[in-house]
Design a protein around this motif. Sequence first.
Motif, PDB file in Angstrom:
ATOM      1  N   TRP A   1     -15.184  32.913  38.970  1.00 24.50           N
ATOM      2  CA  TRP A   1     -16.208  33.119  39.983  1.00 24.50           C
ATOM      3  C   TRP A   1     -15.776  32.478  41.292  1.00 24.50           C
ATOM      4  CZ3 TRP A   1     -16.705  29.906  35.776  1.00 24.50           C
ATOM      5  CH2 TRP A   1     -16.899  28.542  36.017  1.00 24.50           C
ATOM      6  N   TYR A   2     -16.469  32.869  42.379  1.00 23.20           N
ATOM      7  CA  TYR A   2     -16.165  32.309  43.692  1.00 23.20           C
ATOM      8  C   TYR A   2     -16.605  30.856  43.754  1.00 23.20           C
ATOM      9  CZ  TYR A   2     -15.126  36.952  45.580  1.00 23.20           C
ATOM     10  OH  TYR A   2     -14.566  38.168  45.813  1.00 23.20           O
ATOM     11  N   ALA A   3     -15.698  29.967  44.222  1.00 22.25           N
ATOM     12  CA  ALA A   3     -15.977  28.537  44.218  1.00 22.25           C
ATOM     13  C   ALA A   3     -16.829  28.101  45.404  1.00 22.25           C
ATOM     14  CB  ALA A   3     -14.664  27.759  44.217  1.00 22.25           C
ATOM     15  N   LYS A   4     -16.638  28.747  46.554  1.00 20.13           N
ATOM     16  CA  LYS A   4     -17.288  28.288  47.778  1.00 20.13           C
ATOM     17  C   LYS A   4     -18.598  29.002  48.073  1.00 20.13           C
ATOM     18  CE  LYS A   4     -12.880  27.096  49.991  1.00 20.13           C
ATOM     19  NZ  LYS A   4     -12.010  27.335  51.168  1.00 20.13           N
ATOM     20  N   VAL A   5     -19.016  29.893  47.169  1.00 19.00           N
ATOM     21  CA  VAL A   5     -20.211  30.694  47.411  1.00 19.00           C
ATOM     22  C   VAL A   5     -21.389  30.085  46.653  1.00 19.00           C
ATOM     23  CG1 VAL A   5     -21.260  32.953  47.036  1.00 19.00           C
ATOM     24  CG2 VAL A   5     -18.891  32.798  47.806  1.00 19.00           C
ATOM     25  N   PRO A   6     -22.484  29.754  47.352  1.00 19.37           N
ATOM     26  CA  PRO A   6     -23.635  29.146  46.661  1.00 19.37           C
ATOM     27  C   PRO A   6     -24.350  30.092  45.708  1.00 19.37           C
ATOM     28  CG  PRO A   6     -24.165  29.584  48.956  1.00 19.37           C
ATOM     29  CD  PRO A   6     -22.708  29.830  48.810  1.00 19.37           C
ATOM     30  N   VAL A   7     -24.193  31.393  45.920  1.00 18.05           N
ATOM     31  CA  VAL A   7     -24.781  32.381  45.025  1.00 18.05           C
ATOM     32  C   VAL A   7     -23.769  32.673  43.918  1.00 18.05           C
ATOM     33  CG1 VAL A   7     -25.759  34.694  44.851  1.00 18.05           C
ATOM     34  CG2 VAL A   7     -25.992  33.404  46.972  1.00 18.05           C
ATOM     35  N   GLN A   8     -24.120  32.401  42.674  1.00 25.18           N
ATOM     36  CA  GLN A   8     -23.169  32.612  41.585  1.00 25.18           C
ATOM     37  C   GLN A   8     -22.675  34.058  41.587  1.00 25.18           C
ATOM     38  OE1 GLN A   8     -24.115  33.318  37.285  1.00 25.18           O
ATOM     39  NE2 GLN A   8     -23.398  31.202  37.026  1.00 25.18           N
ATOM     40  N   THR A   9     -21.353  34.233  41.793  1.00 26.25           N
ATOM     41  CA  THR A   9     -20.763  35.563  41.851  1.00 26.25           C
ATOM     42  C   THR A   9     -19.560  35.589  40.932  1.00 26.25           C
ATOM     43  OG1 THR A   9     -21.455  35.715  44.178  1.00 26.25           O
ATOM     44  CG2 THR A   9     -19.908  37.375  43.378  1.00 26.25           C
ATOM     45  N   VAL A  10     -19.762  36.094  39.724  1.00 26.35           N
ATOM     46  CA  VAL A  10     -18.711  36.151  38.700  1.00 26.35           C
ATOM     47  C   VAL A  10     -17.938  37.454  38.859  1.00 26.35           C
ATOM     48  CG1 VAL A  10     -18.234  36.141  36.220  1.00 26.35           C
ATOM     49  CG2 VAL A  10     -20.122  34.768  37.140  1.00 26.35           C
ATOM     50  N   VAL A  11     -16.604  37.359  38.858  1.00 31.90           N
ATOM     51  CA  VAL A  11     -15.780  38.549  39.076  1.00 31.90           C
ATOM     52  C   VAL A  11     -15.021  38.982  37.827  1.00 31.90           C
ATOM     53  CG1 VAL A  11     -15.533  38.061  41.535  1.00 31.90           C
ATOM     54  CG2 VAL A  11     -13.825  37.177  39.925  1.00 31.90           C
ATOM     55  N   TRP A  12     -14.986  38.130  36.804  1.00 33.33           N
ATOM     56  CA  TRP A  12     -14.274  38.509  35.574  1.00 33.33           C
ATOM     57  C   TRP A  12     -14.801  37.667  34.423  1.00 33.33           C
ATOM     58  CZ3 TRP A  12     -10.854  36.042  32.120  1.00 33.33           C
ATOM     59  CH2 TRP A  12     -10.162  36.901  31.239  1.00 33.33           C
ATOM     60  N   VAL A  13     -14.926  38.270  33.243  1.00 36.85           N
ATOM     61  CA  VAL A  13     -15.420  37.575  32.052  1.00 36.85           C
ATOM     62  C   VAL A  13     -14.468  37.834  30.900  1.00 36.85           C
ATOM     63  CG1 VAL A  13     -17.360  37.244  30.475  1.00 36.85           C
ATOM     64  CG2 VAL A  13     -17.794  37.888  32.850  1.00 36.85           C
ATOM     65  N   ALA A  14     -14.091  36.772  30.189  1.00 38.07           N
ATOM     66  CA  ALA A  14     -13.183  36.903  29.048  1.00 38.07           C
ATOM     67  C   ALA A  14     -13.941  37.305  27.798  1.00 38.07           C
ATOM     68  CB  ALA A  14     -12.426  35.590  28.837  1.00 38.07           C
ATOM     69  N   ASN A  15     -14.813  36.425  27.319  1.00 38.74           N
ATOM     70  CA  ASN A  15     -15.528  36.655  26.048  1.00 38.74           C
ATOM     71  C   ASN A  15     -16.856  37.343  26.279  1.00 38.74           C
ATOM     72  OD1 ASN A  15     -16.430  34.316  27.366  1.00 38.74           O
ATOM     73  ND2 ASN A  15     -17.332  33.502  25.493  1.00 38.74           N
ATOM     74  N   LYS A  16     -16.832  38.476  26.961  1.00 40.30           N
ATOM     75  CA  LYS A  16     -18.067  39.132  27.376  1.00 40.30           C
ATOM     76  C   LYS A  16     -18.951  39.540  26.198  1.00 40.30           C
ATOM     77  CE  LYS A  16     -15.550  43.520  28.034  1.00 40.30           C
ATOM     78  NZ  LYS A  16     -14.177  42.961  27.875  1.00 40.30           N
ATOM     79  N   ASP A  17     -18.350  39.890  25.065  1.00 37.68           N
ATOM     80  CA  ASP A  17     -19.142  40.320  23.913  1.00 37.68           C
ATOM     81  C   ASP A  17     -19.194  39.276  22.794  1.00 37.68           C
ATOM     82  OD1 ASP A  17     -19.827  42.921  24.894  1.00 37.68           O
ATOM     83  OD2 ASP A  17     -17.748  43.534  24.537  1.00 37.68           O
ATOM     84  N   THR A  18     -18.585  38.099  23.031  1.00 36.64           N
ATOM     85  CA  THR A  18     -18.604  37.028  22.026  1.00 36.64           C
ATOM     86  C   THR A  18     -18.923  35.692  22.680  1.00 36.64           C
ATOM     87  OG1 THR A  18     -16.200  36.811  22.298  1.00 36.64           O
ATOM     88  CG2 THR A  18     -16.993  38.166  20.449  1.00 36.64           C
ATOM     89  N   PRO A  19     -20.142  35.530  23.201  1.00 29.57           N
ATOM     90  CA  PRO A  19     -20.494  34.278  23.881  1.00 29.57           C
ATOM     91  C   PRO A  19     -20.570  33.105  22.904  1.00 29.57           C
ATOM     92  CG  PRO A  19     -22.431  35.639  23.606  1.00 29.57           C
ATOM     93  CD  PRO A  19     -21.273  36.478  23.162  1.00 29.57           C
ATOM     94  N   ILE A  20     -20.479  31.899  23.475  1.00 26.69           N
ATOM     95  CA  ILE A  20     -20.642  30.675  22.691  1.00 26.69           C
ATOM     96  C   ILE A  20     -22.097  30.261  22.746  1.00 26.69           C
ATOM     97  CG2 ILE A  20     -20.020  28.226  22.561  1.00 26.69           C
ATOM     98  CD1 ILE A  20     -17.296  28.975  23.674  1.00 26.69           C
ATOM     99  N   ASN A  21     -22.670  29.972  21.592  1.00 28.09           N
ATOM    100  CA  ASN A  21     -24.109  29.678  21.525  1.00 28.09           C
ATOM    101  C   ASN A  21     -24.379  28.183  21.499  1.00 28.09           C
ATOM    102  OD1 ASN A  21     -26.802  30.269  21.480  1.00 28.09           O
ATOM    103  ND2 ASN A  21     -26.891  30.676  19.273  1.00 28.09           N
ATOM    104  N   ASN A  22     -23.586  27.419  22.243  1.00 27.29           N
ATOM    105  CA  ASN A  22     -23.829  25.985  22.388  1.00 27.29           C
ATOM    106  C   ASN A  22     -23.219  25.521  23.697  1.00 27.29           C
ATOM    107  OD1 ASN A  22     -20.978  25.371  21.860  1.00 27.29           O
ATOM    108  ND2 ASN A  22     -21.474  25.895  19.729  1.00 27.29           N
ATOM    109  N   THR A  23     -23.376  24.270  24.010  1.00 30.67           N
ATOM    110  CA  THR A  23     -22.928  23.760  25.306  1.00 30.67           C
ATOM    111  C   THR A  23     -21.483  23.304  25.301  1.00 30.67           C
ATOM    112  OG1 THR A  23     -23.740  21.551  24.742  1.00 30.67           O
ATOM    113  CG2 THR A  23     -25.252  23.025  25.916  1.00 30.67           C
ATOM    114  N   TYR A  24     -20.826  23.322  24.158  1.00 24.42           N
ATOM    115  CA  TYR A  24     -19.452  22.812  24.097  1.00 24.42           C
ATOM    116  C   TYR A  24     -18.488  23.942  23.764  1.00 24.42           C
ATOM    117  CZ  TYR A  24     -15.437  19.862  23.036  1.00 24.42           C
ATOM    118  OH  TYR A  24     -14.198  19.286  23.044  1.00 24.42           O
ATOM    119  N   GLY A  25     -17.329  23.905  24.382  1.00 20.75           N
ATOM    120  CA  GLY A  25     -16.272  24.857  24.110  1.00 20.75           C
ATOM    121  C   GLY A  25     -14.968  24.348  24.680  1.00 20.75           C
TER     122      GLY A  25
END
Length: 836
Positions: free
Chosen positions: A73-97
């Motif tokens: 995602w863009y680092a300097k943009v205050p509005v979260q703007t994600v441009v690429w996702v790796a695990n789009k169909d297999t998210p992690i269901n906890n806060t650690y990874g």
Amino acid sequence: MVVVLLNARRHILLLLLAAFSCFSVRLSFGEDRITFSTPVKGSETLLSNNGIFRFGFFTPVNSTGHLRYVGIWYAKVPVQTVVWVANKDTPINNTYGVISISGKGNLVVKDGQNRHVWSTNVTASVSPNATWVQLMDNGNLVLQDNRDILWESFKHNYNTLLPRMNLMTNLKTGENLGLTSWKSYVDPSTGNYTVSLVPFPFPELLTKYNNVTKWRSGPWNGQVFIGLPDMDTLLNIDGLNLNNDNQGMVSLTYANDSFMYHITLDPNGAIYQRDWRPSMNDWRVGVRFPSTDCDSYSRCGPYGSCNPGEDPQCKCVKGFVPRNNTEWTAGNWMNGCVRRAPLRCQRLGNRSGNGGGKRDGFLKLEKMKVPVNVEPSQANKEACPKVCLDNCSCTAYAYDQGIGCMLWSGELVDMQSFLGSGIDLYIRLAHSELKTHSERVLIMITAPVLGVAFAATVCILIACWKFKKRPEPQENRSAEILLQRMEALTSGNEPTSNQANLKELPLFEFQVLATATDNFSLGNKLGQGGFGPVYKGVLSEGQEIAVKRLSRASGQGLDELLNEVVVISKLQHRNLVKLLGCCIEGEERLLVYEYMPKKSLDAYLFDPLKQKILDWRTRFNIMEGICRGLLYLHRDSRLKIIHRDLKASNILLDENLNPKISDFGLARVFQVNEDEANTIRVVGTYGYMSPEYAMEGLYSEKSDVFSLGVIFLQIISGRRNSHKEDNDLNLLAYAWKLWNEGEAASLADPIVFDECFEKEITKCVQIGLLCVQEVANDRPNVSTVIWMLTTENMKLPKPKQPAFIATSGVSEAESSGQSRQNVSINDVSLTAITGR
């Protein structure tokens, strides 16, 4: 005891040294890399070298769950703007990874239970210690070793195309780099829409929903996709380049100097181009496809043509009728239209020989989006129609300089009529369909001729006698002068087509217009402006018109009339008034327009009774329509035009209260590379003039934007610019005062104010104040104004002090020499103002 303490200290020291060693290794590679010994855990992220992009774990904004994804995602943009996702169909269901380099040299993602969630899944030829991942400043995530790039995110597109990425299809290898939408704005999993580049027969972009086509760009002609509403739109994307090997491999890329720029396929199937604007602290939308309902694939069915500026949007092409009239009337157009008369070769049993009956012909449709399923032909431009005519299955042809001859067979699907650019499409019709109109005209002419032969003979003799007394008719000389002056005024803009276009402009006879207006009777007078009176007229065929008659005392002459004819005759937009023709005979100068039954905007805004007709939603639509017309003048038409006299009385309303910009007598045509001009003759209306124009004679797009801001505030408030409030403040000063007091919505006309509209009203006041800022460069351009108007929940910049705020007691002239007893439909202001 001492030994124990010493051992403990030694142990702590060793731990600190080990930690420092790891930290040193991380620093040696930099914060933009992952190595075998420096994974990314939890909330840690990679930051590209110049701080443009970040890579790590994220949770989508506004999502209700606690799912974690790995992305860029863009680092300097205050509005979260994600441009690429790796695990789009297999998210992690906890806060650690953990994101790390595996023992096989791959980049892997693991969850808190050390389970593999995602991997680059490549075969590394060296040990894991020799591979690393680096986040580049262009947004590319690269897995590499000392010799090769093993894997990169730019070869695994998702929903966003960044500069220097590829859209690519290779039929030989089966490789397809397209875009896939998110499932929703808060769910990055695989969505239903895709965008792909198809190679044959000509490269074309397709958007599909679950593999069903929903939008197409039309064929690529070497410079643009010819099926876009404005073919020049994509040229605004810097460095656009399409490569085609004509063997099944085609790729599309673009290069932009700024990485704060991207093209995205959103969850609803729309393609957006956005660039970051620090002044607005938000993304600005440049182009959007599809942009209207007519862009939807096959909206009007076979042989139906869609026009977004008409109601209803769908019409059967001439020579065709609805397949199901009941469905068509109800607005269900998907079944399209059918031929009214069969083609000649169909009547002959699909033989193209010389049987009975006349040959088929072609109906020319101008500025069209060409249908789907085009077939290439090697024929040149002259031979193209014959190739189609000689083939019984050919139903249409077109020719484009970059593509060549294009043919269609079978039903014609996904046609659209454009206002600006487009391709001339020739549709095959039976000869009877082509001659219907001419035969009807012939009958209409022949019948009365027999009854008036004697009268005609007398008229001819009288005309011949007058001709001998006047060797060269004045109207002929005037028409010739008109064309010469028009060609001179437009030289340098469209040198190859000026003469042909100008000669097509209708020249009305004065007597025809006099008859249409009942000899310019007072009963037909619509208004009085600086140009002169405006009359309603009805031509002999029943068409209603508005006729502007130049007053001999108006101070205006042939230059202003010719200027308006030149400018407006080249413009076509639903929010611009349409010029039907002109007349120059002797000392008479007249312009003929389409008739606007609702007259002008000021006739409603400033009338206590008619104000009630304009509710808030209507006023908002009028503001947006004015903007779209002005954007066409500034950016989207073939000419770059500055209006210079934009005001409420020059905004006409059609029967549905849609606005149309009129009165182009003061407009100026700019060259493509020209942004500003200067004049020593300042003309216009004081209350709408920008300060740089009124005082220094400088005018540009931002001059029109200032006038637009004044109109916005007038539409919102229902007050003239000279309207006085407390402390003798004019409208701009009063709006500024309310804004600073946090009471901007109080500016609204009490007739339209409603608490449910308060937020939108406040936003419109803010936009109006942004447009009337004193410094021209502080004002937004018209495309930004439209974006501000139509985008919800966006943060707008704070306006600076308006121009002329300290000016009190300044009266606003709606136009120079205008009678306040009449409503002007097309008045022109030519008040000369001397800069101080």
